[in-house]
Design an enzyme around this catalytic site. Structure first.
Site, PDB file in Angstrom:
ATOM      1  N   GLY A 101      -4.688 -19.291 -45.070  1.00  0.00           N
ATOM      2  CA  GLY A 101      -4.420 -20.626 -45.573  1.00  0.00           C
ATOM      3  C   GLY A 101      -5.654 -21.326 -46.093  1.00  0.00           C
ATOM      4  O   GLY A 101      -6.768 -20.789 -46.051  1.00  0.00           O
ATOM      5  N   ASP A 156      -6.732 -20.288 -36.692  1.00  0.00           N
ATOM      6  CA  ASP A 156      -5.740 -20.281 -37.766  1.00  0.00           C
ATOM      7  C   ASP A 156      -5.349 -21.715 -38.100  1.00  0.00           C
ATOM      8  O   ASP A 156      -5.651 -22.648 -37.350  1.00  0.00           O
ATOM      9  CB  ASP A 156      -4.506 -19.481 -37.326  1.00  0.00           C
ATOM     10  CG  ASP A 156      -3.759 -18.873 -38.502  1.00  0.00           C
ATOM     11  OD1 ASP A 156      -3.975 -19.305 -39.649  1.00  0.00           O
ATOM     12  OD2 ASP A 156      -2.941 -17.956 -38.266  1.00  0.00           O
ATOM     13  N   GLY A 157      -4.673 -21.889 -39.215  1.00  0.00           N
ATOM     14  CA  GLY A 157      -4.159 -23.182 -39.611  1.00  0.00           C
ATOM     15  C   GLY A 157      -2.721 -23.342 -39.171  1.00  0.00           C
ATOM     16  O   GLY A 157      -2.170 -22.511 -38.444  1.00  0.00           O
ATOM     17  N   ASP A 159       1.225 -25.506 -40.517  1.00  0.00           N
ATOM     18  CA  ASP A 159       1.921 -26.427 -41.407  1.00  0.00           C
ATOM     19  C   ASP A 159       2.279 -27.718 -40.686  1.00  0.00           C
ATOM     20  O   ASP A 159       2.337 -28.785 -41.299  1.00  0.00           O
ATOM     21  CB  ASP A 159       3.182 -25.763 -41.960  1.00  0.00           C
ATOM     22  CG  ASP A 159       2.852 -24.537 -42.794  1.00  0.00           C
ATOM     23  OD1 ASP A 159       1.978 -24.646 -43.676  1.00  0.00           O
ATOM     24  OD2 ASP A 159       3.448 -23.474 -42.548  1.00  0.00           O
ATOM     25  N   LYS A 169       4.500 -22.436 -38.791  1.00  0.00           N
ATOM     26  CA  LYS A 169       3.580 -21.731 -39.677  1.00  0.00           C
ATOM     27  C   LYS A 169       4.382 -20.862 -40.644  1.00  0.00           C
ATOM     28  O   LYS A 169       5.563 -20.622 -40.432  1.00  0.00           O
ATOM     29  CB  LYS A 169       2.611 -20.859 -38.870  1.00  0.00           C
ATOM     30  CG  LYS A 169       1.592 -21.678 -38.084  1.00  0.00           C
ATOM     31  CD  LYS A 169       0.666 -20.802 -37.237  1.00  0.00           C
ATOM     32  CE  LYS A 169      -0.014 -19.681 -37.995  1.00  0.00           C
ATOM     33  NZ  LYS A 169      -0.819 -20.201 -39.155  1.00  0.00           N
ATOM     34  N   GLY A 170       3.702 -20.426 -41.682  1.00  0.00           N
ATOM     35  CA  GLY A 170       4.354 -19.541 -42.636  1.00  0.00           C
ATOM     36  C   GLY A 170       4.554 -20.126 -44.007  1.00  0.00           C
ATOM     37  O   GLY A 170       5.147 -19.493 -44.873  1.00  0.00           O
ATOM     38  N   GLU A 178       0.137 -13.217 -38.746  1.00  0.00           N
ATOM     39  CA  GLU A 178      -0.506 -14.302 -38.003  1.00  0.00           C
ATOM     40  C   GLU A 178      -0.022 -14.330 -36.550  1.00  0.00           C
ATOM     41  O   GLU A 178      -0.808 -14.515 -35.627  1.00  0.00           O
ATOM     42  CB  GLU A 178      -0.217 -15.644 -38.673  1.00  0.00           C
ATOM     43  CG  GLU A 178      -0.961 -15.843 -39.987  1.00  0.00           C
ATOM     44  CD  GLU A 178      -0.558 -17.117 -40.689  1.00  0.00           C
ATOM     45  OE1 GLU A 178      -1.372 -17.640 -41.473  1.00  0.00           O
ATOM     46  OE2 GLU A 178       0.573 -17.603 -40.485  1.00  0.00           O
TER      47      GLU A 178
END
Length: 304
Positions: A101, A156-157, A159, A169-170, A178
């Site tokens: 991301g 990790d990032g 959403d 996420k995704g 991930e």
């Protein structure tokens, strides 16, 4: 000095005539990194307040892209969150899971900056093609789950992050790898700007829960999701090619637009029991801490 505020994409310092410095040689605080950059300014007018303009600054041992690379204030928040998370959690000799991301770009660059100075001797495991490229482009050691199945820490990032630091996420299509990396990590740290901070999932992220599915099964999976949970299960279409988005694993993505408050553990369990569903973008009880960066460079850390 009478005031410090955020103006555009950087911090400015205002001086009034009562405390006007002469032949100013001052320091401007960079919002995202809390580091300082020296710049010169001609003598200020006696009566009119004036601001000190940002000039080009050196990278030294801290990742510091020029202001021209910052498209908006959210980027400052992303850099702040990524920098603090890396500084606090990455240690020498670790096996590190590298997420995907836009925010993770700044985390990898900060890891690379530290590695050059500290010789961290890290092995980095990617979650996507993008993450693999970032690792290699920044001179870090690329590893795999075959040789390093146990990971010390993953960054990790997300959403969206709720008050219990559960995640959606995704949005970038990398959810399956991930989640595999996150499940192999002893600790998962999430980095994001404050737009992703939410009390309840679905409050701010309105594009639905991403679900990775086998291409042959996407249509029956769509129907079963809508029959079980309501809402809309949309096949994600590509923007730069004809047809649907295809993940790094060769699969399709369904975005389930849900309605109302959900029992996410129950939802995730039911979704995973549908034949053809490979993985969901619900990351439940997996995160140790979330770092949220704001446009003024401050970072809020949330833990359970």
């Amino acid at each position: 000095m009478t005031n410090v505020t955020l103006f555009g994409k950087f911090t400015i310092i205002l001086f009034s005539s009562s405390n006007r410095p002469t032949n100013v040689r001052s320091w401007i605080k960079l919002s995202y990194s809390r580091r300082f950059c020296e710049c010169s300014e001609k003598e200020l007018p006696k009566r009119q307040p004036r601001l000190l303009h940002q000039k080009q600054f050196s990278h030294s041992s801290h990742f510091a892209p020029s202001f021209s690379t910052m498209s908006d204030l959210d980027t400052i928040g992303k850099i702040a969150a990524a920098t603090q998370a890396v500084n606090e959690n990455i240690k020498a000799g670790q096996i590190v899971g590298i997420g995907s991301g836009s925010t993770i770009v700044f985390a990898v660059k900060r890891i690379a900056e530290r590695n050059k100075v500290e010789n961290l001797n890290l092995i980095c495991i990617p979650t996507s093609f993008q993450a693999r490229q970032l690792i290699q482009e920044n001179g870090l050691t690329l590893g795999s789950l075959e040789t390093n199945p146990e990971i010390d820490v993953a960054i990790d990032g997300a959403d969206e992050v709720d008050s219990d630091i559960n995640l959606i996420k995704g949005g970038g299509g990398c959810l399956m790898q991930e989640k595999i990396i996150a499940s192999c990590a002893k600790e998962l740290f999430v980095i994001a700007d404050t737009r992703k901070d939410s009390a309840t999932l679905g409050t701010k992220w309105t594009r639905g829960v991403p679900i990775e599915v086998l291409p042959m099964a996407y249509r029956p999976v769509q129907l079963k999701i809508e029959q079980m949970f309501g809402g809309q299960a949309n096949l994600r279409m590509a923007s730069n090619k004809a047809g649907p988005v295809v993940t790094d694993n060769g699969n399709f993505l369904i975005d389930w637009i849900f309605e109302g408050v959900q029992d996410w553990h129950k939802v995730d369990s039911h979704l995973m029991n549908i034949p053809g569903v490979i993985e969901t973008g619900l990351f439940l009880n997996m995160t140790k801490a979330a770092y949220f960066g704001s446009p003024d460079g401050k970072v809020i850390v949330r833990t359970k």
